[in-house]
Design a protein around this motif. Structure first.
Motif, PDB file in Angstrom:
ATOM      1  N   ARG A  47      -5.996 -12.786   0.311  1.00 31.53           N
ATOM      2  CA  ARG A  47      -6.007 -12.767  -1.035  1.00 31.53           C
ATOM      3  C   ARG A  47      -4.895 -13.318  -1.948  1.00 31.53           C
ATOM      4  NH1 ARG A  47      -6.195  -7.021  -1.022  1.00 31.53           N
ATOM      5  NH2 ARG A  47      -5.940  -6.887  -3.262  1.00 31.53           N
ATOM      6  N   ALA A  48      -3.629 -12.836  -1.453  1.00 32.87           N
ATOM      7  CA  ALA A  48      -2.517 -13.517  -2.146  1.00 32.87           C
ATOM      8  C   ALA A  48      -2.331 -14.840  -2.245  1.00 32.87           C
ATOM      9  CB  ALA A  48      -1.155 -12.779  -1.661  1.00 32.87           C
ATOM     10  N   VAL A  49      -2.471 -15.406  -1.003  1.00 37.10           N
ATOM     11  CA  VAL A  49      -2.609 -17.085  -1.152  1.00 37.10           C
ATOM     12  C   VAL A  49      -3.221 -17.486  -2.002  1.00 37.10           C
ATOM     13  CG1 VAL A  49      -2.852 -18.956   0.570  1.00 37.10           C
ATOM     14  CG2 VAL A  49      -1.658 -17.004   1.470  1.00 37.10           C
ATOM     15  N   LYS A  50      -4.452 -17.029  -2.199  1.00 38.73           N
ATOM     16  CA  LYS A  50      -5.715 -17.417  -2.840  1.00 38.73           C
ATOM     17  C   LYS A  50      -5.210 -17.459  -4.478  1.00 38.73           C
ATOM     18  CE  LYS A  50      -9.408 -16.889   0.241  1.00 38.73           C
ATOM     19  NZ  LYS A  50     -10.582 -16.090   0.692  1.00 38.73           N
ATOM     20  N   LEU A  51      -4.626 -16.376  -4.637  1.00 45.53           N
ATOM     21  CA  LEU A  51      -4.048 -16.246  -5.994  1.00 45.53           C
ATOM     22  C   LEU A  51      -2.700 -17.054  -6.337  1.00 45.53           C
ATOM     23  CD1 LEU A  51      -4.696 -12.090  -6.171  1.00 45.53           C
ATOM     24  CD2 LEU A  51      -5.917 -13.843  -7.533  1.00 45.53           C
ATOM     25  N   ALA A  52      -1.923 -17.319  -5.509  1.00 42.64           N
ATOM     26  CA  ALA A  52      -0.771 -17.895  -5.549  1.00 42.64           C
ATOM     27  C   ALA A  52      -1.055 -19.418  -6.072  1.00 42.64           C
ATOM     28  CB  ALA A  52      -0.057 -18.010  -4.483  1.00 42.64           C
ATOM     29  N   THR A  53      -0.265 -19.747  -6.961  1.00 43.67           N
ATOM     30  CA  THR A  53      -0.360 -21.166  -7.648  1.00 43.67           C
ATOM     31  C   THR A  53       0.919 -21.936  -7.018  1.00 43.67           C
ATOM     32  OG1 THR A  53       1.119 -20.847  -9.437  1.00 43.67           O
ATOM     33  CG2 THR A  53      -1.220 -20.226  -9.692  1.00 43.67           C
ATOM     34  N   GLY A  54       1.848 -21.644  -6.171  1.00 48.56           N
ATOM     35  CA  GLY A  54       2.829 -22.287  -5.813  1.00 48.56           C
ATOM     36  C   GLY A  54       2.658 -23.482  -4.582  1.00 48.56           C
ATOM     37  N   SER A  82      -3.403   1.534  -3.590  1.00 44.04           N
ATOM     38  CA  SER A  82      -2.274   2.267  -3.668  1.00 44.04           C
ATOM     39  C   SER A  82      -2.644   3.504  -4.650  1.00 44.04           C
ATOM     40  CB  SER A  82      -0.917   1.815  -4.125  1.00 44.04           C
ATOM     41  OG  SER A  82      -0.394   0.878  -3.155  1.00 44.04           O
ATOM     42  N   LYS A  83      -2.125   4.759  -4.337  1.00 43.63           N
ATOM     43  CA  LYS A  83      -2.357   5.867  -4.893  1.00 43.63           C
ATOM     44  C   LYS A  83      -1.317   6.629  -5.459  1.00 43.63           C
ATOM     45  CE  LYS A  83      -6.891   6.135  -3.901  1.00 43.63           C
ATOM     46  NZ  LYS A  83      -6.825   4.939  -2.942  1.00 43.63           N
ATOM     47  N   ASP A  84       0.031   5.960  -5.273  1.00 40.66           N
ATOM     48  CA  ASP A  84       1.268   6.608  -5.560  1.00 40.66           C
ATOM     49  C   ASP A  84       1.900   5.575  -6.901  1.00 40.66           C
ATOM     50  OD1 ASP A  84       2.143   4.008  -4.293  1.00 40.66           O
ATOM     51  OD2 ASP A  84       3.520   4.667  -2.843  1.00 40.66           O
ATOM     52  N   TYR A  91       0.993  -1.254   0.076  1.00 41.33           N
ATOM     53  CA  TYR A  91       0.123  -0.103  -0.127  1.00 41.33           C
ATOM     54  C   TYR A  91       0.826   1.168   0.058  1.00 41.33           C
ATOM     55  CZ  TYR A  91      -3.564   3.351   1.087  1.00 41.33           C
ATOM     56  OH  TYR A  91      -4.210   4.813   0.927  1.00 41.33           O
ATOM     57  N   ASN A  92       0.786   1.970  -1.066  1.00 42.54           N
ATOM     58  CA  ASN A  92       1.720   3.157  -1.235  1.00 42.54           C
ATOM     59  C   ASN A  92       3.216   2.858  -0.772  1.00 42.54           C
ATOM     60  OD1 ASN A  92      -0.437   4.743  -2.077  1.00 42.54           O
ATOM     61  ND2 ASN A  92      -1.002   5.624  -0.193  1.00 42.54           N
ATOM     62  N   ALA A  93       3.839   1.845  -1.601  1.00 40.52           N
ATOM     63  CA  ALA A  93       5.017   1.505  -1.384  1.00 40.52           C
ATOM     64  C   ALA A  93       6.177   1.751  -2.419  1.00 40.52           C
ATOM     65  CB  ALA A  93       5.072  -0.407  -0.753  1.00 40.52           C
ATOM     66  N   GLU A  94       6.000   2.814  -3.073  1.00 36.86           N
ATOM     67  CA  GLU A  94       6.786   3.166  -3.915  1.00 36.86           C
ATOM     68  C   GLU A  94       8.416   3.456  -3.563  1.00 36.86           C
ATOM     69  OE1 GLU A  94       6.180   6.681  -6.178  1.00 36.86           O
ATOM     70  OE2 GLU A  94       5.678   7.892  -4.261  1.00 36.86           O
ATOM     71  N   ASN A  95       8.246   3.772  -2.160  1.00 40.11           N
ATOM     72  CA  ASN A  95       9.778   4.281  -1.624  1.00 40.11           C
ATOM     73  C   ASN A  95      10.615   2.940  -1.298  1.00 40.11           C
ATOM     74  OD1 ASN A  95       9.437   7.118  -2.038  1.00 40.11           O
ATOM     75  ND2 ASN A  95       8.235   7.005   0.256  1.00 40.11           N
ATOM     76  N   TYR A  96       9.908   1.907  -1.071  1.00 40.00           N
ATOM     77  CA  TYR A  96      10.312   0.747  -0.679  1.00 40.00           C
ATOM     78  C   TYR A  96      10.536  -0.520  -1.726  1.00 40.00           C
ATOM     79  CZ  TYR A  96       9.197   2.689   3.887  1.00 40.00           C
ATOM     80  OH  TYR A  96       8.918   3.387   5.049  1.00 40.00           O
ATOM     81  N   GLN A 153      -7.084  -3.609  -4.772  1.00 40.90           N
ATOM     82  CA  GLN A 153      -8.382  -3.226  -4.145  1.00 40.90           C
ATOM     83  C   GLN A 153      -8.325  -2.571  -2.795  1.00 40.90           C
ATOM     84  OE1 GLN A 153      -9.982  -7.147  -4.919  1.00 40.90           O
ATOM     85  NE2 GLN A 153     -10.792  -7.340  -2.880  1.00 40.90           N
ATOM     86  N   SER A 154      -9.237  -2.247  -2.353  1.00 41.01           N
ATOM     87  CA  SER A 154      -9.432  -1.858  -0.802  1.00 41.01           C
ATOM     88  C   SER A 154      -9.447  -3.173   0.129  1.00 41.01           C
ATOM     89  CB  SER A 154     -10.662  -0.953  -0.632  1.00 41.01           C
ATOM     90  OG  SER A 154     -10.431   0.247  -1.163  1.00 41.01           O
ATOM     91  N   ASP A 155      -8.660  -2.989   1.231  1.00 39.08           N
ATOM     92  CA  ASP A 155      -8.690  -4.357   2.038  1.00 39.08           C
ATOM     93  C   ASP A 155      -8.751  -3.976   3.554  1.00 39.08           C
ATOM     94  OD1 ASP A 155      -5.925  -3.640   2.575  1.00 39.08           O
ATOM     95  OD2 ASP A 155      -5.523  -4.720   1.161  1.00 39.08           O
ATOM     96  N   PHE A 156      -8.792  -4.824   4.448  1.00 40.21           N
ATOM     97  CA  PHE A 156      -8.816  -4.818   5.834  1.00 40.21           C
ATOM     98  C   PHE A 156      -7.508  -4.625   6.528  1.00 40.21           C
ATOM     99  CE2 PHE A 156     -13.035  -6.311   4.362  1.00 40.21           C
ATOM    100  CZ  PHE A 156     -13.850  -5.098   4.988  1.00 40.21           C
ATOM    101  N   GLY A 157      -6.552  -4.586   5.766  1.00 37.03           N
ATOM    102  CA  GLY A 157      -5.089  -4.759   6.391  1.00 37.03           C
ATOM    103  C   GLY A 157      -4.293  -5.766   5.652  1.00 37.03           C
TER     104      GLY A 157
END
Length: 248
Positions: free
Chosen positions: A76-83, A42-44, A12-17, A65-69
Motif C-alpha cells: 500500500r505504501a509503495v502505491k501511495l509513494a511518489t518518489g 492502530s488503537k494507540d 501498528y500500535n507503534a507509539e512506543n517506538y 486500515q486493516s491489513d494482512f501484515g
C-alpha cells in the motif's frame, strides 16, 4: 538532477517506538523527501504522533486500515509513494542525519536500481554483505545489506517484478529482491552508515520460520533443491539455540 525519495513505514500500535524514528527524520540534513505511512488500524497514539510530524516534515502521507501484515502494508505504501526511489524504515528504526542526502547523491551518481549501504543491527553490529556468488547460501544478503534502513529501491521495479508476496509473511522482501536482480536490476554498494535497526526483528522472533521461507525463496528463483535442503539443515543446526529460545 537529484532523484526524489520516499521513506515508507508500516505501523501498528507503534507509539512506543515512533518518537525516535520521527526525531531521526527531523534531523535529516536533506529534508526534501516524503514519509508515507501505511498503518494497520492502530488503537494507540500512533496516528496522533504521525499527524504531529506533518507540522515539521515536508510531506507526510497516512493511510490507516486493516491489513494482512507488514508486506501488505508496504505494498500500500509503495502505491501511495511518489518518489523515484523508496526507503523502508520500521517504526523502531532510526536514520543517521546524512542518510537521506547520501542516498540521493548515490542514486544520482549511479542510477542503480538498488543502492545499498551499511547500517547497525542494534547498537554495535554492522550488517554484513556477502558476494553475489554466495546467493545460494545468503539469499538477498549476497547483493544488499538489508531491506530496511540499508537499501533504497527504484519504485518502478514493482511494475516489472510485482508486489511483495503475501505468501511469504517473513521473506517477501527476499523473493522480490532476488526476482529483480535475476531479472537484470542493478546494485550499487556504498560505504556510508545509514542508521540503525532494532535487533529484535521478525527474524529474531521466528528464526525457524525465516529459514524455512528463505529455503522456499531460493528454490523458487532457481537454486538446487538438493543443495538448499542441505543448507537448510546446516542453518537449523547453527541457529538451534535461537530457535529453542524463540519457541520457549
Amino acid at each position: 538532477m537529484s532523484p526524489t525519495l520516499s521513506v515508507i513505514t508500516a505501523t501498528y500500535n507503534a507509539e512506543n517506538y515512533l518518537p525516535s524514528l520521527i526525531e531521526s527524520l527531523y534531523s535529516q540534513t536533506d529534508q526534501d523527501f516524503e514519509w508515507v505511512v501505511a498503518d494497520g488500524g492502530s488503537k494507540d497514539k500512533t496516528i496522533e504522533l504521525i499527524k504531529q510530524a506533518q507540522q515539521k516534515l515536508k510531506r507526510v502521507v497516512i493511510q490507516s486500515q486493516s491489513d494482512f501484515g507488514i508486506y501488505d502494508a508496504l505494498n500500500r505504501a509503495v502505491k501511495l509513494a511518489t518518489g523515484e526511489y523508496y526507503l523502508v524504515l520500521g517504526a523502531d528504526d532510526i536514520l543517521f542525519p546524512d542518510a537521506i542526502a547520501n542516498y540521493k547523491a548515490a542514486c544520482a551518481r549511479t542510477n542503480a536500481d538498488f543502492v545499498t549501504t551499511l547500517y547497525y543491527e542494534g547498537s554495535k553490529r554492522l550488517a554484513s554483505l556477502h558476494q553475489p556468488a554466495w546467493e545460494w547460501f545468503s539469499g538477498m544478503h549476497a547483493h544488499i545489506t538489508g531491506h530496511t534502513v540499508g537499501t533504497v529501491i527504484r519504485r518502478s521495479l514493482h511494475q516489472t517484478f510485482g508486489e511483495y508476496s503475501r505468501h511469504f509473511p517473513i521473506a517477501a522482501d527476499q523473493l522480490f529482491v532476488l526476482k529483480a536482480i535475476h531479472g537484470g536490476a542493478t546494485v550499487s554498494l556504498e560505504n556510508f552508515i545509514a542508521g540503525r535497526t532494532n535487533p529484535e526483528s521478525t527474524t529474531g522472533q521466528n528464526p525457524l520460520g525465516c529459514l524455512l521461507e528463505l529455503y522456499r525463496v531460493k528454490v523458487m528463483v532457481g537454486h538446487s533443491l538438493l543443495l538448499q535442503t542441505l543448507v537448510l539443515f546446516y542453518q537449523i543446526v547453527i541457529w538451534w539455540p535461537q530457535i529453542r529460545k524463540a519457541r520457549a
